[in-house]
Design a protein around this motif. Structure first.
Motif, PDB file in Angstrom:
ATOM      1  N   GLY A 569     -24.248  41.802 159.793  1.00 58.06           N
ATOM      2  CA  GLY A 569     -23.783  40.518 160.173  1.00 58.06           C
ATOM      3  C   GLY A 569     -22.465  40.022 159.910  1.00 58.06           C
ATOM      4  N   GLU A 570     -21.701  38.846 159.859  1.00 60.98           N
ATOM      5  CA  GLU A 570     -20.231  38.741 159.515  1.00 60.98           C
ATOM      6  C   GLU A 570     -20.232  38.303 157.896  1.00 60.98           C
ATOM      7  OE1 GLU A 570     -17.781  38.643 161.251  1.00 60.98           O
ATOM      8  OE2 GLU A 570     -18.433  38.880 163.778  1.00 60.98           O
ATOM      9  N   ASP A 571     -21.858  38.351 157.676  1.00 59.80           N
ATOM     10  CA  ASP A 571     -22.047  38.162 155.912  1.00 59.80           C
ATOM     11  C   ASP A 571     -21.457  39.429 154.891  1.00 59.80           C
ATOM     12  OD1 ASP A 571     -24.107  39.430 156.765  1.00 59.80           O
ATOM     13  OD2 ASP A 571     -25.386  38.238 155.482  1.00 59.80           O
ATOM     14  N   ARG A 572     -21.091  40.266 155.703  1.00 55.45           N
ATOM     15  CA  ARG A 572     -20.845  41.741 155.177  1.00 55.45           C
ATOM     16  C   ARG A 572     -22.132  42.702 154.335  1.00 55.45           C
ATOM     17  NH1 ARG A 572     -15.838  40.079 151.631  1.00 55.45           N
ATOM     18  NH2 ARG A 572     -18.028  37.897 150.711  1.00 55.45           N
ATOM     19  N   THR A 573     -22.859  42.441 155.627  1.00 56.29           N
ATOM     20  CA  THR A 573     -24.237  42.942 155.176  1.00 56.29           C
ATOM     21  C   THR A 573     -25.466  43.431 155.844  1.00 56.29           C
ATOM     22  OG1 THR A 573     -26.439  40.647 155.305  1.00 56.29           O
ATOM     23  CG2 THR A 573     -25.140  41.019 153.561  1.00 56.29           C
ATOM     24  N   VAL A 574     -26.303  44.227 155.813  1.00 54.96           N
ATOM     25  CA  VAL A 574     -26.978  45.025 156.889  1.00 54.96           C
ATOM     26  C   VAL A 574     -27.646  45.029 156.305  1.00 54.96           C
ATOM     27  CG1 VAL A 574     -27.526  47.369 157.841  1.00 54.96           C
ATOM     28  CG2 VAL A 574     -24.984  47.211 157.554  1.00 54.96           C
ATOM     29  N   ARG A 575     -29.153  44.580 156.785  1.00 55.34           N
ATOM     30  CA  ARG A 575     -30.616  44.411 156.439  1.00 55.34           C
ATOM     31  C   ARG A 575     -31.779  45.141 157.153  1.00 55.34           C
ATOM     32  NH1 ARG A 575     -30.591  38.724 154.196  1.00 55.34           N
ATOM     33  NH2 ARG A 575     -32.146  39.699 153.304  1.00 55.34           N
ATOM     34  N   THR A 576     -32.698  45.663 156.746  1.00 59.02           N
ATOM     35  CA  THR A 576     -33.531  45.881 157.649  1.00 59.02           C
ATOM     36  C   THR A 576     -35.162  45.063 157.094  1.00 59.02           C
ATOM     37  OG1 THR A 576     -34.771  47.583 154.932  1.00 59.02           O
ATOM     38  CG2 THR A 576     -32.893  47.936 157.367  1.00 59.02           C
ATOM     39  N   TRP A 577     -35.640  44.775 158.128  1.00 58.73           N
ATOM     40  CA  TRP A 577     -36.712  44.051 158.389  1.00 58.73           C
ATOM     41  C   TRP A 577     -38.647  44.488 158.934  1.00 58.73           C
ATOM     42  CZ3 TRP A 577     -35.033  39.026 156.680  1.00 58.73           C
ATOM     43  CH2 TRP A 577     -33.844  39.048 156.847  1.00 58.73           C
ATOM     44  N   GLU A 578     -40.044  44.004 158.749  1.00 61.13           N
ATOM     45  CA  GLU A 578     -40.705  44.550 159.252  1.00 61.13           C
ATOM     46  C   GLU A 578     -40.249  43.752 160.395  1.00 61.13           C
ATOM     47  OE1 GLU A 578     -44.450  43.805 156.963  1.00 61.13           O
ATOM     48  OE2 GLU A 578     -44.286  45.596 156.106  1.00 61.13           O
ATOM     49  N   ALA A 579     -40.732  44.445 162.071  1.00 55.83           N
ATOM     50  CA  ALA A 579     -40.276  43.719 163.467  1.00 55.83           C
ATOM     51  C   ALA A 579     -40.993  42.732 163.760  1.00 55.83           C
ATOM     52  CB  ALA A 579     -39.707  44.631 164.132  1.00 55.83           C
ATOM     53  N   ALA A 580     -42.257  43.010 163.204  1.00 60.34           N
ATOM     54  CA  ALA A 580     -43.281  41.860 163.598  1.00 60.34           C
ATOM     55  C   ALA A 580     -43.665  40.913 162.896  1.00 60.34           C
ATOM     56  CB  ALA A 580     -44.683  42.696 163.696  1.00 60.34           C
TER      57      ALA A 580
END
Length: 752
Positions: A569-580
């Motif tokens: 996103g525009e906050d300059r970060t890349v995040r990973t998540w458990e999709a479920a």
């Protein structure tokens, strides 16, 4: 600098109008902010830039009006014909036919009136524009945005994936919402118009035994939708809709690691401090939550909150139940404090705010036991001390003083100068040498006092205004955590005045800090809505439970079995998540501009995640641990990104907006080809294998799909379509599926 024209007295002046305008070269319109402030503390702000129109209404601390008039009377910069792109104009309104007016530009010396008004504009609007800069503690409250016009609308977007192990695609429509379709046969599987507007990114994948569509957009929320059953929305991984204004942590050492945050959206969120899990929200305040503190009473874990609605609420954090609500005479509450962290003790709760009064209640009975008067402006900080078994309350105020109060006897004790015009933060704690009090404000200096107001030492650093303080015993030493306006966090040894640790800014000014159990962690909240948990010992980041704090621009499922989705996103970060579940996994920093593109795929034995930002910087990381594998730089901003393989070589393909599509070796970084697109903006890329030949397919806004052989980049033709190809997928042996705003098109034998 010249004296300001004679100014009406506070008794006759009734309004101030302040206007800032910036004229950029090549733009036919100015960027303009205008704020109208009245003597009763009401403020109205208007922002204009081209077709964009925004407005806000707010209230400001009463001391602002008197200090503005004083600053104007003391002299303000004046330049009737200022040079440079930025002009400022100030008018003082009274009964006279003509307002008193002064104009100045960028070259004028920085003075109190300009800093104060610029800070008000920044605080009321929260705009990311660099037209104004906030340099002061919180002065604006109850900011409410009016209707906006000229803001970006949803653009069509599409993505391919699988639903029920069969090819499918999702389409975000230009008019809003999305639809999900099977490819063969073409059939609508589900749709909604309530999906977080506007949508900027989509991803199709599976997690937890069900197929999911994940969407993200300008609301900063990661939405997950069930495509297998009838559950609909599975989760919406959001956070505070604005700045975090307060944080707190459970006080019992054997707790399960909960932290709490209060924000401008009026919510109090509970998070898992170790794993970042979203526990839930406590709702009850209908305006900004400014202050939080935790305590225990009769075996219950309590959280006390105060906010812009003037209410003080007491919560049972084990159940989420609201136990008590105290009302104050204040328009808003700036600070709360509580005593008692053990069993068998009584608990006092204190709160104060805009009415200059400090109130104290017995938490067990809900009885108002004391009302302390004496401050001449809003109270901004509170802390309790135990002095020889006697509860003493410490307060600081925008009147520039610190006061102590005997809670049991109901009397004032000592008063002294805080040595700053804007004391905004206060903390107190016992120490080996006796109880100490720390205070800070706009000067950026933290001052250490004994309970009688004797100055012990100063803690000075280059971080701008002090916004937040916490004090605790850690590793045998009294330790202060100090949050600064520039976003930095410093851990101080109070006894020696030395800095133990400095943590650089991360996502905005620090607005709040709190120590965790046994002071082993420090919890931080920021003006952009981030909550972070750090180790006190070494500053290591332990978790960031809050999601993106600005618009989401890219989503992709990782090609792993665990159902992990990545967002950027525009906050300059890349995040990973458990999709479920929405549980956060990694928060990856390194970009210095908004991240707009993601791609995932194997690079050798590693599951790789590539991200590209608005400055054309590309980072390739190990998607499961975050380790940086490769850094690349394109010639211009990118409009599409894809990972693939050509003759056993992992490749990264990246389309520059109105430029070539570049192909790199994703391991070595060697550029293999630069493919001409006739200046068309490519919006979709796909690396496929046709009859054993690696092929790159590119869909562009000129309505064409182009094909090249990899890795040498030999052209294989182009086909013109009747719609913009937003997503591409090759289905063996000879079919190319193209998703556009008009739906699905299927091409056979392209390229031939």
């Amino acid at each position: 600098m010249s004296p300001f024209p004679p100014v009406p007295s506070p008794a006759t002046a009734h309004g101030i109008r302040y206007e800032i305008a910036r004229h950029r070269a090549g733009e036919g319109h100015a960027e303009r902010c205008t704020v109208d402030l009245s003597a009763d503390g009401r403020a109205r702000l208007r922002y204009e830039h081209g077709t964009i129109r925004r407005s806000w209404a707010a209230r400001v601390e009463d001391v602002v009006w008197t200090r503005l008039l004083r600053a104007v009377q003391n002299g303000a910069p004046e330049d009737p014909s200022p040079a440079g792109p930025v002009h400022r104009r100030l008018q003082v309104l009274d009964a006279a036919a003509q307002p008193k007016t002064v104009i100045w530009g960028e070259g004028a010396a920085s003075v109190e009136v300009g800093a104060l008004l610029d800070s008000l504009v920044a605080q009321i609007s929260g705009l990311p524009s660099d037209l104004v800069r906030n340099t002061l503690p919180p002065l604006a409250h109850r900011s409410v945005a009016g209707a906006a016009s000229g803001l970006p609308v949803q653009e069509a977007a599409a993505v391919f994936g699988e639903v029920g192990d069969r090819p499918a695609f999702a389409l975000a429509r230009g008019e809003g919402g999305f639809g999900v379709f099977s490819v063969d046969p073409l059939k609508l599987l589900g749709e909604t118009t309530e999906a977080g507007q506007p949508i900027r990114a989509l991803a199709l994948g599976s997690s937890g035994g069900r197929d999911l569509l994940v969407t993200g957009g300008d609301d900063n929320i990661v939405w997950a939708w069930d495509l297998t059953g009838n559950e609909g929305l599975v989760h919406a991984r959001g956070g505070h809709g604005g700045a975090v204004r307060a944080v707190a942590s459970r006080v019992d050492v054997d707790d399960d690691g909960l932290v709490y945050s209060g924000g401008e959206d009026g919510k109090v969120w509970a998070w898992g401090s170790r794993d970042g899990a979203e526990i839930g929200a406590l709702t009850g305040h209908d305006r900004t939550v400014n202050a939080l503190v935790t305590t225990r009473l009769a075996g219950l874990n309590l959280l006390v909150s105060g906010g812009d609605d003037g209410a003080v609420r007491v919560w049972n954090t084990d159940t989420g139940e609201s136990l008590r609500t105290f009302t104050t005479g204040a328009g808003w509450v700036n600070a709360v404090a509580a005593t008692g962290t053990g069993e068998g003790e009584g608990v006092w709760i204190a709160a104060a705010g805009s009415d200059h009064v400090v109130n104290v209640w017995d938490a067990a009975t809900g009885t108002l036991t004391q009302t302390f008067h004496g401050h001449g402006a809003a109270v901004t900080g509170l802390a309790f001390l135990d002095l020889a078994g006697r509860p003493v309350l410490v307060s600081c105020s925008y009147d520039g003083t610190i006061r102590t109060w005997d809670v049991a006897a109901g009397r004032a004790l000592d008063t002294w100068s805080a040595e700053t015009d804007w004391p905004a933060a206060l903390a107190a704690a016992p120490s080996a040498g006796g109880a100490v009090i720390v205070s800070g404000g706009a000067t950026g200096t933290v001052r250490v006092w004994d309970p009688k107001g004797r100055a012990l030492r100063t803690l000075t650093a280059e971080g701008g205004s002090v916004r937040a303080l916490a004090l605790a015993e850690f590793a045998g030493a009294t330790t202060a955590a100090v949050g600064y306006l520039d976003g930095s966090l410093r851990i101080w040894d109070v006894a020696t005045g030395s800095v133990r640790r400095v943590l650089d800014a991360d996502d905005g000014a620090l607005t709040s800090v709190a120590f965790g159990p046994a002071a082993g962690t420090v919890v931080c909240g920021t003006a952009r809505g981030t909550v972070r948990v750090h180790s006190t010992a070494d500053g290591a980041l332990q978790s960031v439970p809050t999601p993106h704090t600005d618009g989401i621009r890219a989503l992709v499922f990782l090609p792993v079995a665990d159902g992990i989705v990545a967002s950027a996103g525009e906050d300059r970060t890349v995040r990973t998540w458990e999709a479920a579940t929405g549980r956060p996994l990694l928060r990856l920093r390194g970009h210095e501009a908004g991240v707009t593109r993601l791609a995932a795929g194997p690079v050798g034995a590693v599951t790789a995640l590539a991200s590209a930002d608005r400055d054309a910087r590309i980072l390739i990381r190990d998607a499961l641990c975050g380790r940086l594998l490769l850094e690349l730089r394109a010639a211009g901003p990118l409009s599409a990104l894809a990972l693939g393989e050509a003759d056993g070589v992992p490749v990264l393909t990246a389309a520059e907006a109105h430029g070539p599509v570049r192909v790199w070796n994703a391991v070595s970084g060697e550029e293999l080809a630069a493919l001409d697109t006739a200046d068309a903006e490519v919006v979709a890329l796909d690396v496929s294998v046709l009859d054993g030949t690696p092929v790159l397919l590119a869909g562009a806004r000129d309505g064409k799909v182009r094909a090249w052989r990899l890795p040498d980049g030999a052209g294989m033709g182009a086909v013109a379509l009747t719609q913009t190809p937003l997503a591409l997928r090759h289905s063996p042996p000879d079919t190319l599926h193209v998703a556009g705003e008009g739906g699905l098109m299927s091409l056979r034998n392209f390229p031939s």
